[in-house]
Design a protein around this motif. Sequence first.
Motif, PDB file in Angstrom:
ATOM      1  N   GLU A  94       2.248   3.476  -3.211  1.00  0.00           N
ATOM      2  CA  GLU A  94       1.131   2.540  -3.345  1.00  0.00           C
ATOM      3  C   GLU A  94      -0.196   3.296  -3.435  1.00  0.00           C
ATOM      4  O   GLU A  94      -0.339   4.399  -2.889  1.00  0.00           O
ATOM      5  CB  GLU A  94       1.055   1.588  -2.145  1.00  0.00           C
ATOM      6  N   SER A  95      -1.150   2.654  -4.090  1.00  0.00           N
ATOM      7  CA  SER A  95      -2.518   3.179  -4.144  1.00  0.00           C
ATOM      8  C   SER A  95      -3.470   2.032  -4.399  1.00  0.00           C
ATOM      9  O   SER A  95      -3.034   0.925  -4.758  1.00  0.00           O
ATOM     10  CB  SER A  95      -2.661   4.240  -5.238  1.00  0.00           C
ATOM     11  N   GLY A  96      -4.752   2.289  -4.207  1.00  0.00           N
ATOM     12  CA  GLY A  96      -5.764   1.297  -4.536  1.00  0.00           C
ATOM     13  C   GLY A  96      -6.395   0.588  -3.366  1.00  0.00           C
ATOM     14  O   GLY A  96      -7.307  -0.230  -3.546  1.00  0.00           O
ATOM     15  N   GLY A  97      -5.933   0.859  -2.166  1.00  0.00           N
ATOM     16  CA  GLY A  97      -6.528   0.210  -1.010  1.00  0.00           C
ATOM     17  C   GLY A  97      -7.928   0.738  -0.735  1.00  0.00           C
ATOM     18  O   GLY A  97      -8.389   1.684  -1.367  1.00  0.00           O
ATOM     19  N   LEU A 133      -4.290  -3.220  -6.266  1.00  0.00           N
ATOM     20  CA  LEU A 133      -3.323  -2.283  -5.717  1.00  0.00           C
ATOM     21  C   LEU A 133      -2.278  -1.949  -6.773  1.00  0.00           C
ATOM     22  O   LEU A 133      -1.913  -2.796  -7.586  1.00  0.00           O
ATOM     23  CB  LEU A 133      -2.632  -2.878  -4.493  1.00  0.00           C
ATOM     24  N   CYS A 170       1.606  -0.090  -7.402  1.00  0.00           N
ATOM     25  CA  CYS A 170       2.870   0.389  -6.834  1.00  0.00           C
ATOM     26  C   CYS A 170       3.598   1.120  -7.957  1.00  0.00           C
ATOM     27  O   CYS A 170       4.140   0.491  -8.861  1.00  0.00           O
ATOM     28  CB  CYS A 170       3.707  -0.764  -6.318  1.00  0.00           C
ATOM     29  N   TRP A 202       5.205  -7.271  -2.939  1.00  0.00           N
ATOM     30  CA  TRP A 202       4.202  -6.771  -2.003  1.00  0.00           C
ATOM     31  C   TRP A 202       4.326  -7.556  -0.697  1.00  0.00           C
ATOM     32  O   TRP A 202       4.443  -8.794  -0.711  1.00  0.00           O
ATOM     33  CB  TRP A 202       2.796  -6.965  -2.566  1.00  0.00           C
ATOM     34  N   ARG A 258       2.529  -7.471   3.453  1.00  0.00           N
ATOM     35  CA  ARG A 258       1.401  -6.942   4.218  1.00  0.00           C
ATOM     36  C   ARG A 258       1.665  -7.127   5.701  1.00  0.00           C
ATOM     37  O   ARG A 258       2.384  -8.025   6.117  1.00  0.00           O
ATOM     38  CB  ARG A 258       0.090  -7.620   3.808  1.00  0.00           C
ATOM     39  N   TYR A 294       1.307  -4.206 -10.177  1.00  0.00           N
ATOM     40  CA  TYR A 294      -0.054  -4.345  -9.690  1.00  0.00           C
ATOM     41  C   TYR A 294      -0.210  -5.619  -8.861  1.00  0.00           C
ATOM     42  O   TYR A 294       0.423  -6.635  -9.147  1.00  0.00           O
ATOM     43  CB  TYR A 294      -1.042  -4.403 -10.861  1.00  0.00           C
ATOM     44  N   TYR A 328      -0.844  -2.931   3.106  1.00  0.00           N
ATOM     45  CA  TYR A 328      -0.077  -3.553   2.032  1.00  0.00           C
ATOM     46  C   TYR A 328       1.013  -2.580   1.597  1.00  0.00           C
ATOM     47  O   TYR A 328       0.734  -1.430   1.275  1.00  0.00           O
ATOM     48  CB  TYR A 328      -0.988  -3.916   0.869  1.00  0.00           C
ATOM     49  N   THR A 372      -0.635   0.997   1.832  1.00  0.00           N
ATOM     50  CA  THR A 372      -2.041   1.345   1.609  1.00  0.00           C
ATOM     51  C   THR A 372      -2.900   0.345   2.393  1.00  0.00           C
ATOM     52  O   THR A 372      -2.618  -0.853   2.395  1.00  0.00           O
ATOM     53  CB  THR A 372      -2.385   1.337   0.103  1.00  0.00           C
ATOM     54  N   VAL A 399      -5.900  -2.018   3.425  1.00  0.00           N
ATOM     55  CA  VAL A 399      -6.969  -2.855   2.875  1.00  0.00           C
ATOM     56  C   VAL A 399      -7.749  -3.425   4.051  1.00  0.00           C
ATOM     57  O   VAL A 399      -7.164  -4.061   4.938  1.00  0.00           O
ATOM     58  CB  VAL A 399      -6.400  -4.000   2.012  1.00  0.00           C
TER      59      VAL A 399
END
Length: 125
Positions: free
Chosen positions: A6-9, A20, A22, A36, A38, A80, A94, A119, A121
């Motif tokens: 994961e990335s974008g947090g 986000l 994946c 996803w 959380r 995404y 997440y 990640t 948030v």
Amino acid sequence: QVRLEESGGGSVQAGASLRLSCAASGSDFHRDITSWFRQAPGKEREFVAGINRLDSSVHLAESIKGRFTISRDSAENTVYLQMNTLRPEDTAVYVCAARGPWPQIPTETNLYAYWGRGTQVTVSS
């Protein structure tokens, strides 16, 4: 085997947006469904959204409908989660999860075989 990353947090103000990502690698069969989840501090992990690779069907949790969308880029093997109008109650880690074929997109954590590391948030008011 499937690997999920994961990335974008990040940390944002209420009302902001985040996307986000994946990124998946490994067997297509074992990631027909990518979802996803959380987990907020002190709370159980909860389903947010899922997408089926085979027919592009999606399932969204009631709590995020109208604000979050899930999509996939097959060429990049990436799923995404677009999160708009973020609220402080969206604050959580997440996590991306994947599994093989299933009649419908499951919301139960025990039905997913592969998990990313998550990640963070954070949404401030």
